[in-house]
Design a protein around this motif. Structure first.
Motif, PDB file in Angstrom:
ATOM      1  N   UNK A 134      40.595  45.281  26.019  1.00 42.55           N
ATOM      2  CA  UNK A 134      40.615  46.085  24.793  1.00 42.55           C
ATOM      3  C   UNK A 134      39.314  46.863  24.625  1.00 42.55           C
ATOM      4  N   UNK A 135      38.202  46.234  24.975  1.00 43.24           N
ATOM      5  CA  UNK A 135      36.917  46.928  24.892  1.00 43.24           C
ATOM      6  C   UNK A 135      36.835  48.052  25.912  1.00 43.24           C
ATOM      7  N   UNK A 136      37.394  47.831  27.089  1.00 45.34           N
ATOM      8  CA  UNK A 136      37.386  48.856  28.134  1.00 45.34           C
ATOM      9  C   UNK A 136      38.206  50.078  27.716  1.00 45.34           C
ATOM     10  N   UNK A 137      39.281  49.847  26.974  1.00 45.25           N
ATOM     11  CA  UNK A 137      40.153  50.949  26.579  1.00 45.25           C
ATOM     12  C   UNK A 137      39.683  51.652  25.308  1.00 45.25           C
ATOM     13  N   UNK A 138      39.073  50.906  24.380  1.00 50.55           N
ATOM     14  CA  UNK A 138      38.751  51.488  23.076  1.00 50.55           C
ATOM     15  C   UNK A 138      37.263  51.761  22.862  1.00 50.55           C
TER      16      UNK A 138
END
Length: 265
Positions: free
Chosen positions: A129-133
């Protein structure tokens, strides 16, 4: 020729070739790092017309233009154990031509290799999620690490951008289901909020109409008028309670009078 001996002419030709070979032209974006007898001349030459006294001097041309490097796709396992394939683009330039020549053999290859390892290390320490957002934060973190690592080589990393994140098929389907469920949840909440607001408005309207007995009858007649605009509608006209109420009261009074004599007997 010119009344000179042949040996003198040959010497003049060789001298002219040597002189022309000493003359070098460097473009505005180029600098020349010169080694004299193998020892470095600390100040790089250029741009413009420079002299390199071969064979005692050797010059290495260094471009100071911005270099764009595509990091090949890297297999990364995120912190929450999701395997993804990530590629990025890195922009850097040479700010110190001397160090870029004497500190590293090939600064482009060295920068590309350390960029690949740094990208895997930083992205592997982040959740999916951190990688995407939060991609901007990860880009800035990778840039800071690369800039510190390449600073001894006279390299300045200006930009790092993660371009693509390829997810496995099953993970993409799971995320699509999650997004669909989230949209359904929001739709149900919005629908419930609408029903609550409608109920509040209807309750308020009922109180206002109830305060005036004729208001309900007028609203009823208005509704009949709206229904009658459609000629294919069948209207069921119930009898208003205001008309029926006197007859109900009369029937109740008769019942009471009929019960009264029986009670006296």
């Amino acid at each position: 020729m010119f009344g000179l001996p042949l040996g003198t002419l040959i010497a003049i030709v060789f001298a002219a070739l040597f002189i022309f070979n000493w003359i070098k032209v460097l473009s505005e974006y180029e600098r020349g790092v010169v080694f004299r007898f193998g020892k470095l001349l600390r100040k790089p030459k250029g741009p413009g017309l420079v002299f390199v006294f071969a064979p005692i001097d050797r010059m290495v041309r260094v471009s100071t233009r911005l270099v764009t490097f595509d990091v090949p796709p890297q297999d990364v396992i995120t912190k929450d154990n999701v395997s993804v394939k990530v590629n990025a683009v890195i922009l850097f330039r040479v700010v110190d031509p001397v160090r870029s020549v004497i500190e590293v053999e090939n600064f482009v290859h060295a920068t590309s290799q350390i960029a690949q390892t740094t990208l895997r290390a930083v992205l592997g320490d982040a959740e999916l999620d951190e990688l995407l957002s939060h991609r901007d934060e990860l880009n800035r973190k990778v840039q800071e690490i690369l800039d510190d690592a390449t600073d001894p080589w006279g390299i300045k990393v200006t930009t790092v951008e993660v371009k693509d994140v390829d997810l496995p098929g099953e993970m993409a389907r799971a995320m699509a289901k999650q997004a669909e469920a989230e949209r359904e949840r929001r739709a149900k909440i919005i629908h419930a909020q609408g029903e609550d607001e409608a109920a509040s408005q209807l309750a308020s309207a009922a109180k206002k109409v109830g305060a005036h007995p004729l208001g309900a009858q007028l609203r009823y007649l208005q509704t009949l008028t709206e229904i009658a605009s459609e000629k294919n509608s069948t209207i069921i006209f119930p009898l208003p309670m205001d008309i029926v109420k006197p007859f109900l009261e009369m029937a109740e009074a008769r019942k009471e009078r009929a019960v009264a004599p029986t009670a006296s007997d």
